[in-house]
Write an enzyme that holds these catalytic residues in place. Structure first.
Site, PDB file in Angstrom:
ATOM      1  CG  HIS A 106      -0.418   0.226   2.522  1.00 43.99           C
ATOM      2  ND1 HIS A 106      -0.102  -0.787   3.378  1.00 43.99           N
ATOM      3  CD2 HIS A 106      -0.113   1.365   3.182  1.00 43.99           C
ATOM      4  CE1 HIS A 106       0.365  -0.292   4.514  1.00 43.99           C
ATOM      5  NE2 HIS A 106       0.366   1.021   4.420  1.00 43.99           N
TER       6      HIS A 106
ATOM      7  CG  ASP B  24       0.045  -4.131   2.906  1.00 43.31           C
ATOM      8  OD1 ASP B  24       0.258  -3.525   1.844  1.00 43.31           O
ATOM      9  OD2 ASP B  24      -0.088  -3.552   4.003  1.00 43.31           O
TER      10      ASP B  24
ATOM     11  CB  SER C 122       3.128   2.003   5.840  1.00 39.26           C
ATOM     12  OG  SER C 122       1.925   1.955   6.535  1.00 39.26           O
TER      13      SER C 122
END
Length: 490
Positions: free
Chosen positions: A218, A251, A333
Site C-alpha cells: 500500500h 501487503d 508503513s
C-alpha cells in the site's frame, strides 16, 4: 474509537477480536471484534486461474476466488491505518469497511502531505475484518518545526557542562542508540506518486546489495502503473526506483533502486517465529513525514489476525500479525520492526488509531496498537517477487464465510459467482471437506473466523502439510491436507 484520514472519518471501531489461542491463559490476551463479511479462503487471485474475474457472494467467496468481494453493509468495524500514511483509513470505494460502516472512508496509504500545492495526495485505507487495522502512510509537505524561545536572562545564571561531548560518547552494542545507528543507514523514506499526482510517503529497508528495497504494497500502490518512485536515505541521497513486484494480499512489495550505489548494507533478518511477548522492539519510519524517526516498545501479542482493504472494495489483505506498542503513525508503513539486537522481525503495516489527527491532516496517531507482518512470511514473499515478479499464495481450495463469527470458518454452500464452494480435485476436496463443515483449528492454532483462517494459511507455503480440525453434524473430526498454490493477485 474511530480512525480518520485525509478528512474522511472512518466508522467507529468495535472491540477487537480474540487472539486465536487454544488455552485459557492465552485467552486473557484476546480482544473481541467483529469479522467483516468479505471474501474467501486464503487463496490469492481468482477461483480457477489468475486473472479470472470473480463476483463474490456476500459473506463468502471461493478459496481460490481471491480477491474477496465488496463487503455487505453491517455493523461498523474498527479501521486500521497502514503504517505508511498517505491515503488514510477509509471505506473502499465509499462502500464502507468490511462488515459495514460509514461510506467513503479511505485507509492506510502513504501519509498525505498537508498544504501541498497540486493534486491532493492520498489513497487507501486499512480495515481489519477480525481486527480492522488502518494502514499508516506518511509524508509532510511544508514545514513542521518548532521555535525555541530565547529567554532574556539578565540574572547571570551559571551552566555546568559534561566533560564528554555527546558525539564522543561510546554506545554499547545492544543499546537502542547503537541499534538505531546501525539500522538507520539502511532504511529509506519512499515517495510514491501516480500518473495523476496522487500518492504519499512511506518507509522501506535495504533487502540485498543489488538495491532491492522491501516495503508495503500500500506504500507503492499508486506508482505501480506508470507512477513515480523515489527512495531517500538518511544521508540525503535520493534515488529513482521501480516496482519489481507487489503482493496485494500479503501487503508486501519490492522496489529496486535505479543506479543503486555500491556498498549497500542489507538489514539482518531475524526469526519472527522465535519472538516472544514482552520482547523489546524498535521501529524506524517517517511518521507524518518526519523521516528517520526511531521509536521503541515491546511485542504486545503474536498471531493477531488483521484484515485490511485497499480502499476499492474488491481486494483485501490478511495477516497473522505481530502486535507492538512502539509508536507507529502514518508514514511508518513498510519500515522495519527490529528486535533488541537490530534484526528485522517484521514490517510495520497498520495501526488501530483514535484521535483527531495532527496538523489538520485528519490522520490519527498512535495509541499503542501497531501491527507488523512477521518477517518470516515477508521474506518468502519478497524472494518470490524478486524471482517471479508475482506473489504465490497457499490455499486449501474451499470457499469460507467471512461473516462475523467466533465459532470457526464455515465452508459456504455456494462459491463466488455461483461456483462450487469446494474446488474439485483441490486440497480440501481430497481431504474430504464439504460445504457446511466448520474449520476450528489449523494445526494448533484456533480458528474463530474465515479471515483468521486466511491469515493463518498465508503464513504457510504451498506444499506445506497442515492438520485441519473441523466440525460436521456436531462431531469433531481431524484431517491432514497439503496446501495448494495460487499465483498472482488478479
Amino acid at each position: 474509537m474511530s480512525t480518520e484520514n485525509e478528512g474522511t472519518a472512518v466508522p467507529p471501531a468495535p472491540s477487537a477480536p480474540p487472539v486465536p489461542v487454544d488455552s485459557p491463559a492465552a485467552s486473557s490476551q484476546a480482544e473481541t471484534a467483529q469479522h467483516p463479511p468479505t471474501a474467501a479462503d486464503p487463496a490469492p487471485p481468482h477461483a480457477s486461474s489468475p486473472g479470472a474475474p470473480s463476483s463474490a457472494v456476500p459473506g463468502s467467496a471461493p478459496d481460490s476466488g481471491w480477491p474477496p468481494p465488496p463487503p455487505p453493509a453491517g455493523p461498523a468495524q474498527p479501521p486500521a491505518y497502514g503504517a505508511h500514511g498517505a491515503d488514510g483509513p477509509g471505506v473502499p470505494g465509499g462502500s464502507g469497511v468490511p462488515g459495514g460502516g460509514a461510506p467513503g472512508a479511505p485507509w492506510g496509504t502513504p501519509y498525505q502531505q498537508p498544504q501541498s500545492p497540486g493534486p491532493k495526495r492520498g489513497r487507501g485505507g486499512l480495515l481489519a475484518g477480525i481486527l480492522v487495522a488502518a494502514l499508516v502512510a506518511g509524508g509532510l509537505g511544508g514545514g513542521l518545526g518548532y521555535t525555541l524561545a530565547k529567554n532574556d536572562d539578565s540574572s547571570g545564571s551559571t551552566t555546568v557542562s559534561s566533560s564528554d561531548g555527546g558525539g564522543d560518547f561510546k554506545r554499547d552494542p545492544g543499546t537502542i542508540a547503537a541499534v538505531a545507528a546501525q539500522a538507520l543507514p539502511s532504511t529509506v523514506t519512499i515517495e510514491a506518486e501516480s500518473s495523476s499526482g496522487e500518492g504519499g510517503t512511506g518507509t522501506g529497508f535495504v533487502f540485498d546489495t543489488q538495491g532491492h528495497i522491501v516495503t508495503n504494497n500500500h506504500v507503492v500502490a499508486d506508482a505501480v502503473d506508470g507512477g513515480k518512485l523515489t527512495a531517500t536515505f538518511p544521508s540525503g541521497k535520493t534515488y529513482d526506483a521501480e516496482v519489481v513486484g507487489n503482493a496485494q494480499g500479503y501487503d508486501v512489495a519490492v522496489i529496486k533502486l535505479k543506479n543503486a550505489p555500491s556498498g549497500l548494507k542489507p538489514l539482518t533478518l531475524g526469526n519472527s517465529d522465535q519472538v516472544a511477548v514482552g520482547d523489546s522492539t524498535i521501529a524506524i519510519g517517517a511518521p507524518f513525514g518526519l523521516s528517520n524517526t526511531v521509536t521503541t516498545g515491546i511485542i504486545s501479542a503474536k498471531n493477531r489476525p488483521v484484515a485490511s482493504s485497499d480502499g476499492t472494495g474488491s481486494q483485501a489483505s490478511y495477516m497473522s500479525a505481530l502486535q507492538t506498542d512502539a509508536s507507529i503513525n502514518p508514514g511508518n508503513s513498510g519500515g522495519p520492526l527490529l528486535d533488541a539486537k537490530g534484526n528485522v522481525i517484521g514490517i510495520n503495516s497498520a495501526i488501530q488509531s483514535a484521535g483527531n489527527g495532527l496538523g489538520g491532516t485528519s490522520q490519527s496517531g498512535s495509541i499503542g496498537l501497531g501491527f507488523a507482518i512477521p518477517i518470516n512470511q515477508a521474506k518468502y514473499v519478497a524472494q518470490e517477487l524478486i524471482k517471479n515478479g508475482k506473489p504465490v499464495y497457499a490455499k486449501i481450495g474451499a470457499s469460507v464465510s467471512l461473516e462475523d463469527s467466533t465459532d470457526g470458518a464455515k465452508i459456504t454452500d455456494t462459491g463466488a459467482g455461483g461456483s462450487e464452494p469446494v474446488e474439485a480435485g483441490g486440497p480440501a476436496d481430497k481431504a474430504g471437506l464439504k460445504p457446511g463443515d466448520v474449520i476450528t483449528k489449523l494445526d494448533d492454532r484456533v480458528i474463530d473466523s474465515g479471515p483468521t483462517l486466511i491469515g493463518e494459511i498465508w503464513t504457510h507455503k504451498p506444499g506445506d502439510k497442515v492438520t485441519i480440525t473441523y466440525e460436521r453434524d456436531g462431531k469433531t473430526r481431524t484431517v491432514e491436507l497439503t496446501l495448494g498454490s495460487r499465483v498472482g493477485d488478479s
